[in-house]
Design a protein around this motif. Sequence first.
Motif, mmCIF file in Angstrom:
data_model
loop_
_atom_site.group_PDB
_atom_site.id
_atom_site.type_symbol
_atom_site.label_atom_id
_atom_site.label_comp_id
_atom_site.label_asym_id
_atom_site.label_seq_id
_atom_site.Cartn_x
_atom_site.Cartn_y
_atom_site.Cartn_z
ATOM 1 N N PHE A 58 0.841 -1.199 0.000
ATOM 2 C CA PHE A 58 0.000 0.000 0.000
ATOM 3 C C PHE A 58 0.876 1.248 0.000
ATOM 4 O O PHE A 58 1.971 1.270 0.544
ATOM 5 C CB PHE A 58 -0.975 0.013 1.188
ATOM 6 C CG PHE A 58 -0.329 0.001 2.545
ATOM 7 C CD1 PHE A 58 0.012 1.181 3.192
ATOM 8 C CD2 PHE A 58 -0.074 -1.202 3.195
ATOM 9 C CE1 PHE A 58 0.589 1.175 4.445
ATOM 10 C CE2 PHE A 58 0.510 -1.229 4.450
ATOM 11 C CZ PHE A 58 0.845 -0.027 5.076
ATOM 12 N N ARG A 59 0.347 2.278 -0.644
ATOM 13 C CA ARG A 59 1.046 3.550 -0.739
ATOM 14 C C ARG A 59 0.198 4.654 -0.131
ATOM 15 O O ARG A 59 -1.026 4.670 -0.280
ATOM 16 C CB ARG A 59 1.344 3.885 -2.208
ATOM 17 C CG ARG A 59 2.543 3.138 -2.776
ATOM 18 C CD ARG A 59 2.844 3.616 -4.179
ATOM 19 N NE ARG A 59 4.058 2.996 -4.712
ATOM 20 C CZ ARG A 59 4.518 3.207 -5.937
ATOM 21 N NH1 ARG A 59 3.884 4.023 -6.754
ATOM 22 N NH2 ARG A 59 5.619 2.611 -6.365
ATOM 23 N N LEU A 60 0.889 5.575 0.538
ATOM 24 C CA LEU A 60 0.235 6.724 1.142
ATOM 25 C C LEU A 60 0.632 7.971 0.357
ATOM 26 O O LEU A 60 1.819 8.191 0.084
ATOM 27 C CB LEU A 60 0.637 6.856 2.617
ATOM 28 C CG LEU A 60 -0.029 7.988 3.414
ATOM 29 C CD1 LEU A 60 -1.531 7.752 3.525
ATOM 30 C CD2 LEU A 60 0.602 8.108 4.800
ATOM 31 N N TYR A 61 -0.353 8.767 -0.009
ATOM 32 C CA TYR A 61 -0.116 9.994 -0.770
ATOM 33 C C TYR A 61 -0.622 11.186 0.031
ATOM 34 O O TYR A 61 -1.604 11.089 0.787
ATOM 35 C CB TYR A 61 -0.837 9.961 -2.117
ATOM 36 C CG TYR A 61 -0.419 8.831 -3.023
ATOM 37 C CD1 TYR A 61 0.586 8.997 -3.965
ATOM 38 C CD2 TYR A 61 -1.035 7.582 -2.937
ATOM 39 C CE1 TYR A 61 0.970 7.954 -4.802
ATOM 40 C CE2 TYR A 61 -0.664 6.529 -3.773
ATOM 41 C CZ TYR A 61 0.334 6.728 -4.697
ATOM 42 O OH TYR A 61 0.722 5.704 -5.521
ATOM 43 N N GLU A 62 0.033 12.316 -0.166
ATOM 44 C CA GLU A 62 -0.399 13.567 0.442
ATOM 45 C C GLU A 62 -0.895 14.493 -0.662
ATOM 46 O O GLU A 62 -0.175 14.780 -1.631
ATOM 47 C CB GLU A 62 0.747 14.226 1.209
ATOM 48 C CG GLU A 62 0.310 15.424 2.036
ATOM 49 C CD GLU A 62 1.408 15.955 2.934
ATOM 50 O OE1 GLU A 62 1.132 16.918 3.703
ATOM 51 O OE2 GLU A 62 2.536 15.428 2.883
ATOM 52 N N LEU A 63 -2.138 14.935 -0.530
ATOM 53 C CA LEU A 63 -2.765 15.781 -1.535
ATOM 54 C C LEU A 63 -2.839 17.219 -1.020
ATOM 55 O O LEU A 63 -3.333 17.474 0.080
ATOM 56 C CB LEU A 63 -4.171 15.268 -1.870
ATOM 57 C CG LEU A 63 -4.982 16.079 -2.886
ATOM 58 C CD1 LEU A 63 -4.300 16.070 -4.258
ATOM 59 C CD2 LEU A 63 -6.403 15.551 -2.989
ATOM 60 N N LEU A 114 0.097 16.124 -5.819
ATOM 61 C CA LEU A 114 0.097 14.820 -5.164
ATOM 62 C C LEU A 114 1.534 14.393 -4.883
ATOM 63 O O LEU A 114 2.367 14.360 -5.785
ATOM 64 C CB LEU A 114 -0.596 13.790 -6.052
ATOM 65 C CG LEU A 114 -0.965 12.449 -5.415
ATOM 66 C CD1 LEU A 114 -2.050 12.647 -4.365
ATOM 67 C CD2 LEU A 114 -1.435 11.458 -6.479
ATOM 68 N N THR A 115 1.811 14.047 -3.632
ATOM 69 C CA THR A 115 3.154 13.639 -3.215
ATOM 70 C C THR A 115 3.095 12.275 -2.564
ATOM 71 O O THR A 115 2.292 12.051 -1.639
ATOM 72 C CB THR A 115 3.750 14.655 -2.224
ATOM 73 O OG1 THR A 115 3.686 15.964 -2.791
ATOM 74 C CG2 THR A 115 5.199 14.305 -1.898
ATOM 75 N N LYS A 116 3.943 11.368 -3.031
ATOM 76 C CA LYS A 116 3.986 10.025 -2.443
ATOM 77 C C LYS A 116 4.858 10.028 -1.195
ATOM 78 O O LYS A 116 5.963 10.574 -1.193
ATOM 79 C CB LYS A 116 4.521 9.010 -3.462
ATOM 80 C CG LYS A 116 4.551 7.579 -2.949
ATOM 81 C CD LYS A 116 4.840 6.604 -4.072
ATOM 82 C CE LYS A 116 6.284 6.699 -4.531
ATOM 83 N NZ LYS A 116 7.182 6.069 -3.550
ATOM 84 N N VAL A 117 4.352 9.425 -0.122
ATOM 85 C CA VAL A 117 5.100 9.316 1.122
ATOM 86 C C VAL A 117 5.958 8.062 1.050
ATOM 87 O O VAL A 117 5.443 6.940 0.958
ATOM 88 C CB VAL A 117 4.145 9.263 2.335
ATOM 89 C CG1 VAL A 117 4.935 9.123 3.629
ATOM 90 C CG2 VAL A 117 3.269 10.512 2.373
ATOM 91 N N ASP A 118 7.286 8.234 1.095
ATOM 92 C CA ASP A 118 8.207 7.099 0.937
ATOM 93 C C ASP A 118 8.507 6.389 2.255
ATOM 94 O O ASP A 118 8.596 5.171 2.305
ATOM 95 C CB ASP A 118 9.521 7.568 0.298
ATOM 96 C CG ASP A 118 9.309 8.018 -1.145
ATOM 97 O OD1 ASP A 118 8.511 7.382 -1.842
ATOM 98 O OD2 ASP A 118 9.931 9.009 -1.548
ATOM 99 N N GLU A 119 8.669 7.145 3.309
ATOM 100 C CA GLU A 119 9.095 6.559 4.579
ATOM 101 C C GLU A 119 7.888 6.010 5.348
ATOM 102 O O GLU A 119 7.310 6.667 6.198
ATOM 103 C CB GLU A 119 9.837 7.608 5.418
ATOM 104 C CG GLU A 119 11.100 8.122 4.744
ATOM 105 C CD GLU A 119 11.795 9.184 5.574
ATOM 106 O OE1 GLU A 119 11.311 9.450 6.704
ATOM 107 O OE2 GLU A 119 12.783 9.751 5.114
ATOM 108 N N LEU A 120 7.516 4.778 5.003
ATOM 109 C CA LEU A 120 6.369 4.141 5.643
ATOM 110 C C LEU A 120 6.716 2.681 5.902
ATOM 111 O O LEU A 120 6.962 1.920 4.968
ATOM 112 C CB LEU A 120 5.136 4.258 4.744
ATOM 113 C CG LEU A 120 3.760 4.087 5.406
ATOM 114 C CD1 LEU A 120 3.512 5.198 6.404
ATOM 115 C CD2 LEU A 120 2.660 4.085 4.360
#
Length: 680
Positions: free
Chosen positions: A409-414, A423-429
Amino acid sequence: MVHCKIHNVGFYTPEPRAIYCMSLQRETNKLAISRSDASIEIWNLNDCPFIERTIPANLENFSIEGLCWFGDRLFSVGIHGLLVEYNLQELAIKNKWMVTGESAMCLDICFCKSLVAVGTEQGYINLFSINEDGVNFEKFMDKQEGRIVCINFSKDGEFLATGSLNAIRIWNINTGHAIHRMQLGRIESKKDTVVWCIHFLSDFTIFSGDSRGILTLWDAKLGAQIENYQSHKADITALCLSEEEDSVYCAGVDPLITNYQKVKVGQSYKWVKSIQRKIHEHDVRALVFHKNKLYSAGMDSYLACSYNPPKTLIKYAPVMQVPCVQLASKARLILLRYSNYVEIWSLADTETTKENYKGLVQLTSKPKKLVAIQRLKLNWSGEDEGEGIFCSSISSDGQWILVSTYSGFRLYELEIKKEKPKLTKVDELDDCDKPCVQACFNDKSKQLIVVLRTGTIVVYDLGDGTPFISQTIINTNVFEDTVSLLTVSTCGKYLVVGDTKSNIAIWTQTKDGYTLWNKIPRYPAPPTTLAVNSATACLVVAYSDSKIIEYDIKNREFTSRSRNFNQNLPSNWKTRSNPIRNITFDPRKTNVILLSDDSNLTVISSEKESETEASPSKSKRSTMNGVGSAKVDFKTVQKYKHLVYFNHLNNDELVAVEVNPLTILKKLPPAFAQKTFGTK
């Protein structure tokens, strides 16, 4: 119920995914359906049919040409040349084995001998034995000329029937040789006749359907034709028999479903044409008969259920499993999930109106698609293709978006500045490489809650900008199967999780994280949806048999209104044909519950509580103790068709997401047509 503005969302247009195969598990009443994108849906037919779980499309398993149950285990084959077994609890491929003969076109399973037979493009029949660890290769049957299109075991498992180009063969399992070869005629000398479907009967006769539109009855002992019937004007691609084997149904490119009944004439039996029904307008690819009900499906992507008497037809729309739509109420955004991507739209703004105004409201701004998110991966051809989606979610303020696929799963910040989305993808998860089957956001605590395929609940803290795992809940003693429902109350205090076997547990948030509060009494039918009313701290659950319960979380008991639900149900409530998909509450009236299904909107209100509405504290107290809900009123409005989502946007605005049947029809290929006399 007071007046509200309703946003009728009509821009949700999922692609119609044709149904290619169906297989029924009769002991548990589970129907497995494979669609054109190679996704698999497991439908529960015990009460009101609904999608119990979905295995999304997998780029490694891009084709499903045959589907079959062995007990509670599900197998499939495809043109990739693999025999695949699925893990139905984790919604993933459990194991796969290579098949000799290139593409695997069909399979059948003999339960009494634990054998799997797979027919291939090159004419090989692969026999496998099923064991606890998987399958073991047993042997090949003699290679035949041409591909094997359909295959079926005899009831005792000693013989096997296969259909191919221009011929039907009967095989002896022990020797591996064909004992009979029955040749079919042709309409044109240079055009092959394809046997698309075949079925062994207990009396050692065989039914077959071919590309000439002829249904043929064969004597498998003698290898001779008994009778044939010109039942269709085009290919017969599907046939099925009743449990007593006294009735056979067939359909195909000519979508007319024809029934033949077994009738005793003198000392012998004959098959006589009975009824014909035109349920579908496009090709029918699969038929299943179960408990006097005929399930049919094909290119139009609808699952149809028909039976007689009384003459009834129910069609289930090609809508994905709940939840496929989610609302970000604070940001006025809506997330629409498709099979391999998601879209984020902004909702329209409206003019202000008077309190009692009825009618259409003028828009001051139109809805707008902001972003589309798709996770690409290389397929077998080396091209980029979108992965199938397990689940998706959006926070109430629209800042965070989650999308889960097979790769994790990927988390994005809108971020939206001057109506331009970023839209920015959160890498450190941490642990993001593991797919999650359910996810939601706790907006009050700024948390992300995901449920992994193993059933583990992981809580991420989003407050500091850099997400990190704040709690892990291993619930091996709480759930027995796949988690299908997950919600957090709007107050952020209660976390409710439910699985497909009707286990529903409640966690409350404390300083140390989420603590298991209670597990509500288990009901025999599985739940289809649930919601928490934060104003009254009550959990409302809808089950597949249309039962509604209201549970007081603080007092750990059912409310008195819940006990009175069954006494005030409408007369036709128990005969509902569609499951309840959504539950929502009116924030201005704590005694109102809104339920929605495919076409109906039901408002449940309690009369005594409405009388005390002027005193909020007294009203809340009476609701919690179940005093003010002695009489329950049900009101149903039938306004929509294929209503997939219904919820409150704010105090006086509602959002209704509807899939228009015409948009599905427009995307379908041309249907079978034949010239008639006097027309062009």
